[in-house]
Design a protein around this motif. Structure first.
Motif, PDB file in Angstrom:
ATOM      1  N   ALA A  16       7.268  14.601  -1.476  1.00  0.00           N
ATOM      2  CA  ALA A  16       5.777  14.631  -1.410  1.00  0.00           C
ATOM      3  C   ALA A  16       5.388  14.769   0.038  1.00  0.00           C
ATOM      4  CB  ALA A  16       5.256  13.261  -2.057  1.00  0.00           C
ATOM      5  N   LEU A  17       6.042  14.072   0.745  1.00  0.00           N
ATOM      6  CA  LEU A  17       5.723  14.091   2.142  1.00  0.00           C
ATOM      7  C   LEU A  17       5.974  15.726   2.775  1.00  0.00           C
ATOM      8  CD1 LEU A  17       7.357  11.028   3.881  1.00  0.00           C
ATOM      9  CD2 LEU A  17       5.041  11.210   2.962  1.00  0.00           C
ATOM     10  N   VAL A  18       7.040  16.391   2.539  1.00  0.00           N
ATOM     11  CA  VAL A  18       7.316  17.753   2.770  1.00  0.00           C
ATOM     12  C   VAL A  18       6.204  18.320   2.460  1.00  0.00           C
ATOM     13  CG1 VAL A  18       9.152  19.572   2.735  1.00  0.00           C
ATOM     14  CG2 VAL A  18       9.768  17.098   3.241  1.00  0.00           C
ATOM     15  N   SER A  37       2.739   7.228  -1.602  1.00  0.00           N
ATOM     16  CA  SER A  37       3.984   7.522  -2.306  1.00  0.00           C
ATOM     17  C   SER A  37       4.509   6.191  -2.541  1.00  0.00           C
ATOM     18  CB  SER A  37       4.935   8.324  -1.682  1.00  0.00           C
ATOM     19  OG  SER A  37       4.302   9.529  -1.476  1.00  0.00           O
ATOM     20  N   ILE A  38       4.556   5.237  -1.453  1.00  0.00           N
ATOM     21  CA  ILE A  38       5.360   4.145  -1.596  1.00  0.00           C
ATOM     22  C   ILE A  38       4.565   3.002  -2.748  1.00  0.00           C
ATOM     23  CG2 ILE A  38       5.889   1.762  -0.579  1.00  0.00           C
ATOM     24  CD1 ILE A  38       6.466   3.387   2.107  1.00  0.00           C
ATOM     25  N   ILE A  39       3.332   3.189  -2.864  1.00  0.00           N
ATOM     26  CA  ILE A  39       2.489   2.361  -3.498  1.00  0.00           C
ATOM     27  C   ILE A  39       2.820   2.550  -5.209  1.00  0.00           C
ATOM     28  CG2 ILE A  39       0.285   1.823  -4.714  1.00  0.00           C
ATOM     29  CD1 ILE A  39      -0.849   2.019  -1.928  1.00  0.00           C
ATOM     30  N   ILE A  40       3.112   3.910  -5.396  1.00  0.00           N
ATOM     31  CA  ILE A  40       3.439   4.151  -6.747  1.00  0.00           C
ATOM     32  C   ILE A  40       4.484   3.869  -7.092  1.00  0.00           C
ATOM     33  CG2 ILE A  40       3.491   6.183  -8.564  1.00  0.00           C
ATOM     34  CD1 ILE A  40       1.063   7.402  -7.281  1.00  0.00           C
ATOM     35  N   ALA A  41       5.662   4.414  -6.109  1.00  0.00           N
ATOM     36  CA  ALA A  41       7.301   4.145  -6.163  1.00  0.00           C
ATOM     37  C   ALA A  41       7.478   2.973  -6.494  1.00  0.00           C
ATOM     38  CB  ALA A  41       7.938   4.645  -4.936  1.00  0.00           C
ATOM     39  N   ASP A  42       6.881   1.841  -5.603  1.00  0.00           N
ATOM     40  CA  ASP A  42       7.117   0.140  -5.551  1.00  0.00           C
ATOM     41  C   ASP A  42       6.540   0.055  -7.272  1.00  0.00           C
ATOM     42  OD1 ASP A  42       7.915  -2.029  -4.197  1.00  0.00           O
ATOM     43  OD2 ASP A  42       6.102  -2.793  -4.390  1.00  0.00           O
ATOM     44  N   ARG A  43       5.568   0.274  -7.669  1.00  0.00           N
ATOM     45  CA  ARG A  43       5.510  -0.062  -8.976  1.00  0.00           C
ATOM     46  C   ARG A  43       6.263   0.324  -9.984  1.00  0.00           C
ATOM     47  NH1 ARG A  43       2.867  -3.973 -11.861  1.00  0.00           N
ATOM     48  NH2 ARG A  43       2.006  -3.253 -13.802  1.00  0.00           N
ATOM     49  N   ILE A  44       6.707   1.604  -9.858  1.00  0.00           N
ATOM     50  CA  ILE A  44       7.717   2.105 -10.781  1.00  0.00           C
ATOM     51  C   ILE A  44       8.821   1.396 -10.842  1.00  0.00           C
ATOM     52  CG2 ILE A  44       9.522   4.125 -11.252  1.00  0.00           C
ATOM     53  CD1 ILE A  44       6.990   5.861 -10.226  1.00  0.00           C
ATOM     54  N   SER A 104      -6.880   3.437  -9.360  1.00  0.00           N
ATOM     55  CA  SER A 104      -8.098   3.004  -8.937  1.00  0.00           C
ATOM     56  C   SER A 104      -8.012   2.583  -7.392  1.00  0.00           C
ATOM     57  CB  SER A 104      -8.602   1.918  -9.665  1.00  0.00           C
ATOM     58  OG  SER A 104      -7.700   0.639  -9.648  1.00  0.00           O
ATOM     59  N   ARG A 105      -6.664   1.976  -7.033  1.00  0.00           N
ATOM     60  CA  ARG A 105      -6.688   1.418  -5.576  1.00  0.00           C
ATOM     61  C   ARG A 105      -6.334   2.622  -4.709  1.00  0.00           C
ATOM     62  NH1 ARG A 105      -1.375  -2.162  -3.659  1.00  0.00           N
ATOM     63  NH2 ARG A 105      -1.675  -1.881  -1.372  1.00  0.00           N
ATOM     64  N   THR A 106      -5.466   3.695  -5.135  1.00  0.00           N
ATOM     65  CA  THR A 106      -5.454   4.786  -4.600  1.00  0.00           C
ATOM     66  C   THR A 106      -6.731   5.605  -4.171  1.00  0.00           C
ATOM     67  OG1 THR A 106      -3.130   5.115  -5.460  1.00  0.00           O
ATOM     68  CG2 THR A 106      -4.178   7.078  -4.417  1.00  0.00           C
ATOM     69  N   MET A 107      -7.726   5.626  -5.185  1.00  0.00           N
ATOM     70  CA  MET A 107      -8.777   6.514  -4.920  1.00  0.00           C
ATOM     71  C   MET A 107     -10.011   5.619  -4.120  1.00  0.00           C
ATOM     72  SD  MET A 107      -8.953   9.070  -6.853  1.00  0.00           S
ATOM     73  CE  MET A 107      -7.320   9.196  -6.266  1.00  0.00           C
ATOM     74  N   VAL A 108      -9.827   4.383  -4.230  1.00  0.00           N
ATOM     75  CA  VAL A 108     -10.617   3.618  -3.088  1.00  0.00           C
ATOM     76  C   VAL A 108     -10.073   3.733  -1.805  1.00  0.00           C
ATOM     77  CG1 VAL A 108     -11.306   1.291  -2.817  1.00  0.00           C
ATOM     78  CG2 VAL A 108     -11.541   1.907  -4.939  1.00  0.00           C
ATOM     79  N   ILE A 166      -7.732  17.344   4.572  1.00  0.00           N
ATOM     80  CA  ILE A 166      -6.813  17.991   3.785  1.00  0.00           C
ATOM     81  C   ILE A 166      -5.576  17.354   3.543  1.00  0.00           C
ATOM     82  CG2 ILE A 166      -5.290  20.389   3.425  1.00  0.00           C
ATOM     83  CD1 ILE A 166      -7.169  21.597   5.165  1.00  0.00           C
ATOM     84  N   GLY A 167      -5.096  16.716   4.639  1.00  0.00           N
ATOM     85  CA  GLY A 167      -3.630  15.930   4.089  1.00  0.00           C
ATOM     86  C   GLY A 167      -4.002  14.655   3.517  1.00  0.00           C
ATOM     87  N   ILE A 168      -5.271  14.101   3.250  1.00  0.00           N
ATOM     88  CA  ILE A 168      -5.329  12.846   2.629  1.00  0.00           C
ATOM     89  C   ILE A 168      -5.570  13.373   1.156  1.00  0.00           C
ATOM     90  CG2 ILE A 168      -7.118  11.158   1.931  1.00  0.00           C
ATOM     91  CD1 ILE A 168      -7.636  10.908   4.824  1.00  0.00           C
ATOM     92  N   LEU A 169      -6.551  14.602   0.951  1.00  0.00           N
ATOM     93  CA  LEU A 169      -6.536  15.019  -0.538  1.00  0.00           C
ATOM     94  C   LEU A 169      -5.096  15.424  -0.934  1.00  0.00           C
ATOM     95  CD1 LEU A 169      -9.777  17.243  -0.247  1.00  0.00           C
ATOM     96  CD2 LEU A 169      -9.517  15.103  -1.199  1.00  0.00           C
ATOM     97  N   VAL A 170      -4.629  16.166  -0.299  1.00  0.00           N
ATOM     98  CA  VAL A 170      -3.172  16.686  -0.897  1.00  0.00           C
ATOM     99  C   VAL A 170      -1.957  15.683  -0.993  1.00  0.00           C
ATOM    100  CG1 VAL A 170      -1.260  18.357  -0.440  1.00  0.00           C
ATOM    101  CG2 VAL A 170      -3.457  19.087   0.281  1.00  0.00           C
ATOM    102  N   GLY A 171      -2.015  14.592   0.070  1.00  0.00           N
ATOM    103  CA  GLY A 171      -1.248  13.456  -0.218  1.00  0.00           C
ATOM    104  C   GLY A 171      -1.576  12.740  -1.362  1.00  0.00           C
ATOM    105  N   THR A 172      -2.852  12.525  -2.080  1.00  0.00           N
ATOM    106  CA  THR A 172      -2.967  11.926  -3.051  1.00  0.00           C
ATOM    107  C   THR A 172      -2.563  12.514  -4.215  1.00  0.00           C
ATOM    108  OG1 THR A 172      -4.934  10.853  -1.943  1.00  0.00           O
ATOM    109  CG2 THR A 172      -5.023  10.736  -4.267  1.00  0.00           C
ATOM    110  N   TRP A 173      -2.732  13.979  -4.221  1.00  0.00           N
ATOM    111  CA  TRP A 173      -2.142  14.607  -5.329  1.00  0.00           C
ATOM    112  C   TRP A 173      -0.677  14.616  -5.137  1.00  0.00           C
ATOM    113  CZ3 TRP A 173      -4.261  18.346  -9.085  1.00  0.00           C
ATOM    114  CH2 TRP A 173      -3.077  19.460  -9.347  1.00  0.00           C
ATOM    115  N   SER A 174      -0.081  14.783  -4.137  1.00  0.00           N
ATOM    116  CA  SER A 174       1.434  14.679  -4.242  1.00  0.00           C
ATOM    117  C   SER A 174       2.122  13.708  -4.757  1.00  0.00           C
ATOM    118  CB  SER A 174       1.856  15.278  -2.867  1.00  0.00           C
ATOM    119  OG  SER A 174       1.891  14.432  -1.820  1.00  0.00           O
ATOM    120  N   SER A 175       1.575  12.315  -4.391  1.00  0.00           N
ATOM    121  CA  SER A 175       2.150  11.063  -4.815  1.00  0.00           C
ATOM    122  C   SER A 175       2.192  11.040  -6.102  1.00  0.00           C
ATOM    123  CB  SER A 175       1.375   9.997  -4.134  1.00  0.00           C
ATOM    124  OG  SER A 175       0.149   9.943  -4.820  1.00  0.00           O
TER     125      SER A 175
END
Length: 307
Positions: free
Chosen positions: A168-170, A206-213, A238-242, A271-280
């Motif tokens: 996701a970072l790459v 990415s870590i927020i979602i991975a940690d929850r998984i 919701s946390r990611t969107m906020v 751009i990085g914030i938008l794409v980072g939210t998408w890719s996570s």
């Protein structure tokens, strides 16, 4: 149940789009390359003061004609104070070359038709050799950051889950680089700094979602990985969107108020914030599924009482 199935289809569709985006981005970068700024190619930076009534649109034509190239004229924050930047000719190979002195324009003479009282505050030359060193050091900094993140993810998560976060970072970095390649906006040190900031921000998502998984896999060892990923996305959405929304507001303010010097940094961050939210979501959750992530990989094994 229908909503869960829709979420699964949406995640897989978004991952397919991400793959296509990465392939197109790599093609764009290889074909168009980058519009390297003076930080990397070498050039002259001069700071002058003159009448506050004179505007950049009056200064730029004179400088363009004298240097025979497009010159950057940026306000230094005070009325009548300007930072003028232009590149060195191709014949100048290094900062030690005897041609470097002749490459520096007499800015006071060039701007004399506009104002007879032009004052040159300072002038500095950055040779192509120095610019090349900056480019190499910047690339090395990016590589070291990625290796450190790889080490952290490998320690924190099972390798399948770590691979999703790393990819996701790459994905995010490649997309931002492709934008600057396609638009041919100037790629300078501030953009490179933005890339490093994007790595940190995207890693957080990415870590927020991975940690929850990981938590759900441990708590529900009989659950399907697809269901666990869907639950993790819903729980953290919701946390990611906020977080992304408030950060975007700050970046937009910086974009509007920061002016031309911070324009590249602000655009890259936006751009990085938008794409980072998408890719996570699209990469960070789907790739571990494809690699066969199972609750058994996080099964807690009891320590035997006897040695």
């Amino acid at each position: 149940m229908k909503n869960i199935n829709r979420l699964t289809k949406w995640r897989h569709l978004s991952s397919l789009i991400s793959v296509i985006i990465v392939i197109l981005s790599l093609a764009i970068i290889s074909v168009k390359g980058f519009n390297w700024g003076l930080d990397f190619t070498g050039g002259v930076v001069a700071e002058v003061t003159m009448s506050p009534k004179i505007t950049a649109s009056e200064i730029q034509p004179l400088m363009n004609a004298a240097s025979k190239q497009d010159v950057s004229v940026i306000s230094a924050g005070e009325p009548g104070r300007w930072v003028i930047r232009y590149g060195l000719p191709d014949s100048v190979k290094s900062i030690d070359s005897t041609d470097s002195n002749s490459a520096v324009l007499d800015v006071k003479q060039v701007l004399s038709p506009l104002d007879n009282n032009v004052k040159l505050i300072n002038s500095s030359v950055v040779g192509p050799q120095v610019g090349q060193e900056l480019a190499e050091q910047g690339g090395l900094a990016l590589l070291i950051a990625m290796l450190c993140i790889l080490g952290y993810l490998s320690y924190r998560f099972e390798w399948r889950l770590a691979a999703g976060s790393l990819c996701a970072l790459v994905h995010d970095v490649i997309f931002v680089l492709a934008f600057f390649s396609l638009s041919q906006m100037e790629f300078n040190l501030t953009v490179l700094a933005a890339l490093l900031a994007i790595l940190g921000y995207s890693l957080n998502d990415s870590i927020i979602i991975a940690d929850r998984i990981r938590e759900v896999l441990i708590l529900r060892p009989k659950a399907k990985t697809v269901d666990v990923n869907n639950e993790a996305v819903v729980a953290t959405f919701s946390r990611t969107m906020v977080t992304s929304g408030t950060t975007l507001m700050t970046v937009v303010a910086l974009w509007i108020m920061g002016g031309e010097p911070l324009q590249g940094f602000s655009i890259a961050m936006f751009i990085g914030i938008l794409v980072g939210t998408w890719s996570s979501i699209s990469v960070g959750t789907v790739l571990p599924e494809k690699l066969g992530l199972l609750p058994a990989h996080y099964k807690v094994e009891a320590i035997p009482e006897t040695p």
